[in-house]
Design an enzyme around this catalytic site. Structure first.
Site, mmCIF file in Angstrom:
data_model
loop_
_atom_site.group_PDB
_atom_site.id
_atom_site.type_symbol
_atom_site.label_atom_id
_atom_site.label_comp_id
_atom_site.label_asym_id
_atom_site.label_seq_id
_atom_site.Cartn_x
_atom_site.Cartn_y
_atom_site.Cartn_z
ATOM 1 N N ASP A 11 -22.224 12.642 21.405
ATOM 2 C CA ASP A 11 -22.722 11.673 20.517
ATOM 3 C C ASP A 11 -21.696 11.607 19.482
ATOM 4 O OD1 ASP A 11 -24.832 10.500 22.106
ATOM 5 O OD2 ASP A 11 -26.317 11.232 20.592
ATOM 6 N N ASP A 130 -31.096 1.126 26.096
ATOM 7 C CA ASP A 130 -31.959 2.155 25.424
ATOM 8 C C ASP A 130 -33.131 1.613 25.556
ATOM 9 O OD1 ASP A 130 -29.826 3.458 24.372
ATOM 10 O OD2 ASP A 130 -29.602 2.370 22.531
#
Lengths: 250, 200
Positions: A11, A130
């Site tokens: 990330d 997600d």
């Protein structure tokens, strides 16, 4: 036969690798280019970069990271975070990425999956979902896990597959960064229904859990972040653990 | 050493280019107007569908230069869809004629998940310069839904198992093709590209 892929996930925020918990409370984990090289040496089967701030400015930083990594790392690179159009996807591919992960933009405009698959081929298009448990099912969330779209995550996975996605990257918001294990129920459900490969993501806190995502969740590939970033285990450790238990790895 | 990569407007050519550059070769992306005489070897990459790729090759007036190259005896390497395009046809795009350098067609996987995405082995079927110096058991990165089914046994250089045993390296004389992505297959992939540059 094809092996289970072990994929480190980086990330990236402002050019740095960070890691949060349930998509929040991020902390610094390293330099993206250095980490990518390290994971490549350890035997990563692929590397995923997610631009978590996903602004115009951070896209440039991400492009630069991908340029640098793809000059010295020769395994597939997937880039995601804020990709909204065929032009955005082309930009990351030209920098050296091999696949583009699309998430929020696909929920607003599902045709993006179809367009991207038509231009670059399905093998380039990863549908990133997600998902968060909401009542008795899972919903697809957007905006970094902040907004519930009300769309059933399982239905969305199947629709994405029909639209031309080549792979599903399934992130469990509930498990993300908690180290409590992958969402095995969600993973297994999606794997059972989808005919394209599914990458399980979110929650790896131990090697047993990685093993469970493969044997119980039936995932085709496993995303790992915290477990690797904080040097608890190397990818080689993960693979030898799996190999000893009869899982085929590279 | 100058390697040309055929650009017919669909593919992601950057990864291929970077791998050759890493190996010390000069690598040029060649559009239709480019000079094919300026390169010593040619790579035919490919993503997307068989039909779309053939149409793009024709639309960008690359068919002729490609066929001339193939006929000239200079080395060509097809990668992924680039290997499939060397055959006559594909289930993916019925009615579209491929470059037809090799006899045979392309079939879709039926045995397992499609596409096959991931690392798999390549087993040599016969003496094979692309795999020279490798112990066997190396893994290569694959990402594809269709595989080639050659009619002539002698072009089958190596095979891979994905529920079905299929041809993952085909070749004859100056023409070679690999179904995996050597530019994305780590050390083993780079070795394959080096072997290709050395052997022809």
């Amino acid at each position: 036969m094809v092996t289970v892929r072990i994929i480190p996930c980086l990330d990236v925020e402002d050019g740095k690798v960070v890691k949060g918990t349930r998509f929040k409370d991020v902390r610094y984990a390293g330099d993206p280019v250095e980490l990518a090289r390290l994971y490549d040496e350890q035997g990563a089967d692929e590397i995923v970069f997610l631009d978590i701030s996903a602004t115009h400015r951070t896209r440039k930083i991400m492009i630069d990271v991908v340029e640098k990594v793809s000059e010295c790392v020769f395994v597939p690179l997937t880039v995601g975070g804020g990709l909204c159009s065929v032009t955005d996807i082309r930009e990351v591919l030209s920098a050296g990425a091999d696949k583009a992960a699309i998430c929020s933009a696909a929920l607003t405009n599902p045709n993006l999956i179809m367009e991207a698959a038509a231009v670059f081929g399905s093998q380039c298009v990863v549908l990133s979902i997600d998902a968060k448990k909401t009542g008795n099912s899972w919903h697809a969330f957007v905006e970094g896990g902040r907004k519930d779209t009300g769309v059933d995550a399982l239905d969305w996975a199947l629709r994405g597959e029909k639209l031309g996605a080549g792979e599903i990257l399934l992130n469990s918001i509930d498990s993300d960064g908690t180290r409590s294990g992958y969402d095995l129920e969600l993973t297994r459900l999606v794997v059972k229904r989808a005919t394209i490969p599914v990458i399980a993501s979110g929650g790896a806190g131990s090697l047993e859990q990685v093993y469970a995502a493969i044997t119980i969740g039936k995932a085709d590939a496993i995303l790992i972040a915290s477990l690797l970033h904080y040097r608890e285990y190397t990818i080689a450790d993960v693979k030898s653990y799996l190999r000893e238990r009869g899982v085929r790895v590279r | 050493m100058t390697v040309g990569v055929v650009d017919y407007g669909t593919g992601n050519l950057r990864s291929v280019q970077k791998a050759f550059e890493y190996l010390g070769a000069e690598c040029r992306i060649l559009g239709p107007a480019e000079d094919y005489a300026a390169v010593e070897r040619l790579v035919l990459p490919g993503v997307g569908s068989f039909g779309h790729a053939m149409l793009s090759i024709e639309a960008s007036r690359l068919y002729r230069p490609l066929m001339d190259w193939i006929g000239s005896g200079r080395p060509l390497l097809g990668i992924c869809l680039g290997l499939q395009l060397l055959f006559e046809s594909s289930e993916e795009s019925m009615g579209v004629r491929g470059l037809s350098v090799f006899k045979g067609t392309c079939r879709r996987f039926r045995e397992k998940k499609v596409p096959q995405i991931g690392w798999n082995n390549v087993r040599a079927r016969r003496e094979n310069r692309l795999l020279q110096g490798m112990a066997g058991g190396e893994f290569f990165y694959f990402n594809h839904s269709y595989f080639v089914v050659p009619e002539e046994e002698e072009v089958v250089l190596a095979e891979t198992d994905y529920g079905v045993i299929y041809t993952s390296i085909a070749g004859k004389d100056n023409i070679s093709g690999v179904q995996f992505h050597p530019e994305k297959s780590g050390r083993a992939g780079l070795e394959t590209l080096e072997n290709w540059m050395r052997s022809w």
